[in-house]
Design a protein around this motif. Structure first.
Motif, PDB file in Angstrom:
ATOM      1  N   SER A  92       0.832  -1.198   0.000  1.00 15.29           N
ATOM      2  CA  SER A  92       0.000   0.000   0.000  1.00 15.29           C
ATOM      3  C   SER A  92       0.867   1.249   0.000  1.00 15.29           C
ATOM      4  N   CYS A  93       0.237   2.398  -0.319  1.00 12.39           N
ATOM      5  CA  CYS A  93       1.013   3.635  -0.479  1.00 12.39           C
ATOM      6  C   CYS A  93       1.247   4.351   0.841  1.00 12.39           C
ATOM      7  N   GLY A  94       0.346   4.134   1.818  1.00 10.33           N
ATOM      8  CA  GLY A  94       0.479   4.786   3.116  1.00 10.33           C
ATOM      9  C   GLY A  94      -0.014   6.226   3.151  1.00 10.33           C
ATOM     10  N   ARG A  95      -0.476   6.758   2.025  1.00  8.67           N
ATOM     11  CA  ARG A  95      -0.842   8.178   1.974  1.00  8.67           C
ATOM     12  C   ARG A  95      -2.283   8.440   1.538  1.00  8.67           C
ATOM     13  N   CYS A  96      -2.894   7.512   0.791  1.00 13.07           N
ATOM     14  CA  CYS A  96      -4.247   7.786   0.273  1.00 13.07           C
ATOM     15  C   CYS A  96      -5.261   7.722   1.432  1.00 13.07           C
ATOM     16  N   THR A  97      -6.495   8.114   1.152  1.00 10.25           N
ATOM     17  CA  THR A  97      -7.509   8.153   2.219  1.00 10.25           C
ATOM     18  C   THR A  97      -7.744   6.781   2.856  1.00 10.25           C
ATOM     19  N   PRO A  98      -7.962   5.706   2.080  1.00  5.46           N
ATOM     20  CA  PRO A  98      -8.125   4.405   2.744  1.00  5.46           C
ATOM     21  C   PRO A  98      -6.922   4.033   3.610  1.00  5.46           C
ATOM     22  N   CYS A  99      -5.688   4.309   3.134  1.00  7.17           N
ATOM     23  CA  CYS A  99      -4.502   4.000   3.944  1.00  7.17           C
ATOM     24  C   CYS A  99      -4.526   4.789   5.252  1.00  7.17           C
ATOM     25  N   ARG A 100      -4.856   6.077   5.161  1.00  6.06           N
ATOM     26  CA  ARG A 100      -4.848   6.903   6.379  1.00  6.06           C
ATOM     27  C   ARG A 100      -5.932   6.459   7.358  1.00  6.06           C
ATOM     28  N   GLU A 101      -6.968   5.815   6.822  1.00  8.20           N
ATOM     29  CA  GLU A 101      -8.038   5.307   7.695  1.00  8.20           C
ATOM     30  C   GLU A 101      -7.729   3.905   8.209  1.00  8.20           C
ATOM     31  N   GLY A 102      -6.520   3.385   7.896  1.00  9.45           N
ATOM     32  CA  GLY A 102      -6.161   2.040   8.349  1.00  9.45           C
ATOM     33  C   GLY A 102      -6.727   0.942   7.477  1.00  9.45           C
ATOM     34  N   ARG A 103      -7.272   1.337   6.313  1.00  6.28           N
ATOM     35  CA  ARG A 103      -7.829   0.334   5.390  1.00  6.28           C
ATOM     36  C   ARG A 103      -6.852   0.139   4.231  1.00  6.28           C
ATOM     37  N   ASP A 104      -5.599  -0.140   4.578  1.00  8.39           N
ATOM     38  CA  ASP A 104      -4.538  -0.226   3.568  1.00  8.39           C
ATOM     39  C   ASP A 104      -4.731  -1.384   2.600  1.00  8.39           C
ATOM     40  N   ASN A 105      -5.592  -2.354   2.961  1.00  8.42           N
ATOM     41  CA  ASN A 105      -5.841  -3.462   2.022  1.00  8.42           C
ATOM     42  C   ASN A 105      -6.604  -2.988   0.785  1.00  8.42           C
ATOM     43  N   VAL A 106      -7.296  -1.856   0.878  1.00 10.60           N
ATOM     44  CA  VAL A 106      -8.008  -1.314  -0.293  1.00 10.60           C
ATOM     45  C   VAL A 106      -7.381   0.016  -0.715  1.00 10.60           C
ATOM     46  N   CYS A 107      -6.056   0.136  -0.498  1.00  9.71           N
ATOM     47  CA  CYS A 107      -5.297   1.308  -0.958  1.00  9.71           C
ATOM     48  C   CYS A 107      -5.623   1.621  -2.419  1.00  9.71           C
ATOM     49  N   ARG A 108      -5.756   2.903  -2.732  1.00 11.07           N
ATOM     50  CA  ARG A 108      -6.071   3.300  -4.110  1.00 11.07           C
ATOM     51  C   ARG A 108      -4.960   2.908  -5.068  1.00 11.07           C
ATOM     52  N   TYR A 109      -3.738   2.797  -4.533  1.00  6.75           N
ATOM     53  CA  TYR A 109      -2.587   2.465  -5.378  1.00  6.75           C
ATOM     54  C   TYR A 109      -2.012   1.093  -4.978  1.00  6.75           C
ATOM     55  N   GLY A 110      -2.828   0.275  -4.355  1.00  5.53           N
ATOM     56  CA  GLY A 110      -2.365  -0.993  -3.805  1.00  5.53           C
ATOM     57  C   GLY A 110      -1.986  -2.005  -4.877  1.00  5.53           C
ATOM     58  N   ARG A 111      -1.045  -2.864  -4.515  1.00  7.98           N
ATOM     59  CA  ARG A 111      -0.638  -3.976  -5.375  1.00  7.98           C
ATOM     60  C   ARG A 111      -0.494  -5.209  -4.494  1.00  7.98           C
ATOM     61  N   VAL A 112      -0.813  -6.359  -5.068  1.00 10.57           N
ATOM     62  CA  VAL A 112      -0.653  -7.600  -4.305  1.00 10.57           C
ATOM     63  C   VAL A 112       0.721  -8.177  -4.601  1.00 10.57           C
ATOM     64  N   PHE A 113       1.513  -8.359  -3.542  1.00  7.67           N
ATOM     65  CA  PHE A 113       2.859  -8.922  -3.665  1.00  7.67           C
ATOM     66  C   PHE A 113       2.774 -10.313  -4.300  1.00  7.67           C
ATOM     67  N   GLY A 114       3.605 -10.533  -5.313  1.00  9.48           N
ATOM     68  CA  GLY A 114       3.630 -11.850  -5.950  1.00  9.48           C
ATOM     69  C   GLY A 114       2.588 -12.036  -7.029  1.00  9.48           C
ATOM     70  N   VAL A 115       1.674 -11.057  -7.144  1.00  9.68           N
ATOM     71  CA  VAL A 115       0.693 -11.090  -8.238  1.00  9.68           C
ATOM     72  C   VAL A 115       0.957  -9.885  -9.144  1.00  9.68           C
ATOM     73  N   GLU A 116       0.945  -8.702  -8.542  1.00  4.40           N
ATOM     74  CA  GLU A 116       1.226  -7.487  -9.313  1.00  4.40           C
ATOM     75  C   GLU A 116       2.690  -7.063  -9.180  1.00  4.40           C
ATOM     76  N   THR A 117       3.463  -7.827  -8.424  1.00  5.31           N
ATOM     77  CA  THR A 117       4.918  -7.636  -8.339  1.00  5.31           C
ATOM     78  C   THR A 117       5.556  -9.020  -8.475  1.00  5.31           C
ATOM     79  N   THR A 118       6.888  -9.033  -8.578  1.00  8.03           N
ATOM     80  CA  THR A 118       7.613 -10.301  -8.593  1.00  8.03           C
ATOM     81  C   THR A 118       7.559 -10.913  -7.190  1.00  8.03           C
ATOM     82  N   GLY A 119       7.224 -12.185  -7.109  1.00  9.53           N
ATOM     83  CA  GLY A 119       7.007 -12.809  -5.810  1.00  9.53           C
ATOM     84  C   GLY A 119       8.177 -13.648  -5.319  1.00  9.53           C
ATOM     85  N   ALA A 120       7.884 -14.609  -4.475  1.00  3.17           N
ATOM     86  CA  ALA A 120       8.917 -15.279  -3.670  1.00  3.17           C
ATOM     87  C   ALA A 120       9.080 -16.767  -3.961  1.00  3.17           C
ATOM     88  N   TYR A 121       8.665 -17.227  -5.154  1.00  4.19           N
ATOM     89  CA  TYR A 121       9.046 -18.579  -5.582  1.00  4.19           C
ATOM     90  C   TYR A 121      10.498 -18.466  -6.064  1.00  4.19           C
TER      91      TYR A 121
END
Ligand code: ZN
Length: 355
Positions: A92-121
């Motif tokens: 999560s970005c840590g700065r958008c409204t959902p992040c500031r409300e502690g709802r970082d799982n629905v960050c406006r700029y969120g990415r899922v590690f290993g799906v939208e980034t290179t993962g850990a296999y």
């Protein structure tokens, strides 16, 4: 280093064990020496090219990563080399409204590690320094990797979104899955009476061992009615649903008047139908739930550290056997988590967990 990657979408045969350079951590990143990585259904969906947005190729899956910080990039403060960590998979970005409300799982700029980034296999993986969580000494890597997605997702569904309350009847659909074994235990910790479904007698027995009060065979076509019967005709106050099309109708059949159904997944299909009449006449609530917040994961890790939440590991495979691990996950006999790890198991690490 070794990395299990796919260069085209397709069956498990497209997975390759590639030799590639160890990546350099960029600004704000850490390099993780991967000790254990959970295998998830999204890894299979990514490989098949059926996620809503296809992953770019070549791709390395693996969202549940635990290991040791091997290097830190420029500007990283507060994360030391040698620290044992788990990656919070909802970046999560840590700065958008959902992040500031502690709802970082629905960050406006969120990415899922290993799906939208290179993962850990892989032997090593990069992660944002802001997204790694130091592990308590009493939490083994395998335990952390087996709850990073499933534990936080189950906690988010039941506690954060579902507001489970003591004394409620909670139905955990497919209780033997990686997320189901967490759901059963978390609902019990919350003081609920737990009903859980599974398709085999062995799994139902093991669900009882985990604390389920009532077990139900979901291969029976009318299992929703059995939930109603087991609750004196009332139905479940809270239904924990993550399967989708295959179980949706019976999950609704099992839901009480004024009940809540919380759903986080749809691997059997995402198109469902239901009768609006039942929804409004019974004042039922349908709740969407996506992964978990950082806080959810921290709470789950604290419970694992205290021995109150038990990771359930079905099988471990070496990294090079990732194809077999994915095949194992699709096998209906899996109870709990499938992990990739090349580490030797430490004595007593997983308690009574079967391998
Ligand atoms: Zn954000």
């Amino acid at each position: 280093m070794r990395a299990v990657r796919f260069h085209e979408y397709g069956s498990v045969d497209v997975l390759r064990l590639d030799e590639i350079p160890v990546p350099e951590p960029g600004p704000g990143e850490v390099l993780l020496k991967v000790a254990a990585c959970g295998v998830n259904r999204v890894d299979i969906l990514s490989r098949e090219g059926v996620t809503p947005r296809k992953v770019p190729l070549p791709h390395t899956s693996g969202s549940e990563a635990a290991g040791t910080v091997a290097a830190v990039g420029p500007g990283v403060d507060g994360v030391e080399v040698g620290t044992r960590v788990v990656v919070n998979p909802t970046l999560s970005c840590g700065r958008c409204t959902p992040c500031r409300e502690g709802r970082d799982n629905v960050c406006r700029y969120g990415r899922v590690f290993g799906v939208e980034t290179t993962g850990a296999y892989a032997d090593y993986a990069l992660a944002p320094a802001s997204q790694v969580i130091a592990l308590p000494d009493t939490v083994p890597f395998r335990a952390a990797a087996s709850v990073a997605v499933t534990g936080s997702t189950a906690w988010h569904m039941l506690v954060t979104r579902g507001a489970v309350a003591p004394g409620e009847d909670v139905l955990i659909v497919a209780g033997g899955s990686g997320i189901g074994v967490m759901g059963v235990q978390i609902a019990k910790l919350a003081g609920a009476r737990v009903l859980a479904t599974a398709g085999s007698a062995e799994k139902r027995e093991r669900l009882r061992d985990l604390g389920a009060d009532v077990v139900i065979d979901h291969t029976q076509p009318d299992w929703g009615r059995q939930v109603r019967h087991a609750t004196g005709g009332k139905g479940a106050d809270l239904v924990f649903e993550h399967v989708g099309t295959a179980t949706w109708e019976q999950s609704l059949q099992a839901l009480a008047r004024n009940g809540r159904l919380v759903t986080c997944g749809a691997h059997s299909g995402s198109t469902v139908s239901f009768d609006l009449w039942h929804l409004f006449v019974k004042e039922q609530t349908l709740i969407g739930s996506f992964a978990g917040t950082r806080r959810d994961l921290e709470r789950v890790l604290a419970l694992v550290a205290a021995g109150r939440l038990r990771p359930v590991i079905h099988a471990t495979f070496p990294l090079a056997e990732a194809p077999r691990a994915q095949i194992a996950l699709e096998d209906r006999t899996v109870f709990g988590k499938v992990l990739l790890t090349d580490e030797e198991r430490r004595d007593g690490e997983e308690g009574s967990v079967r391998q």
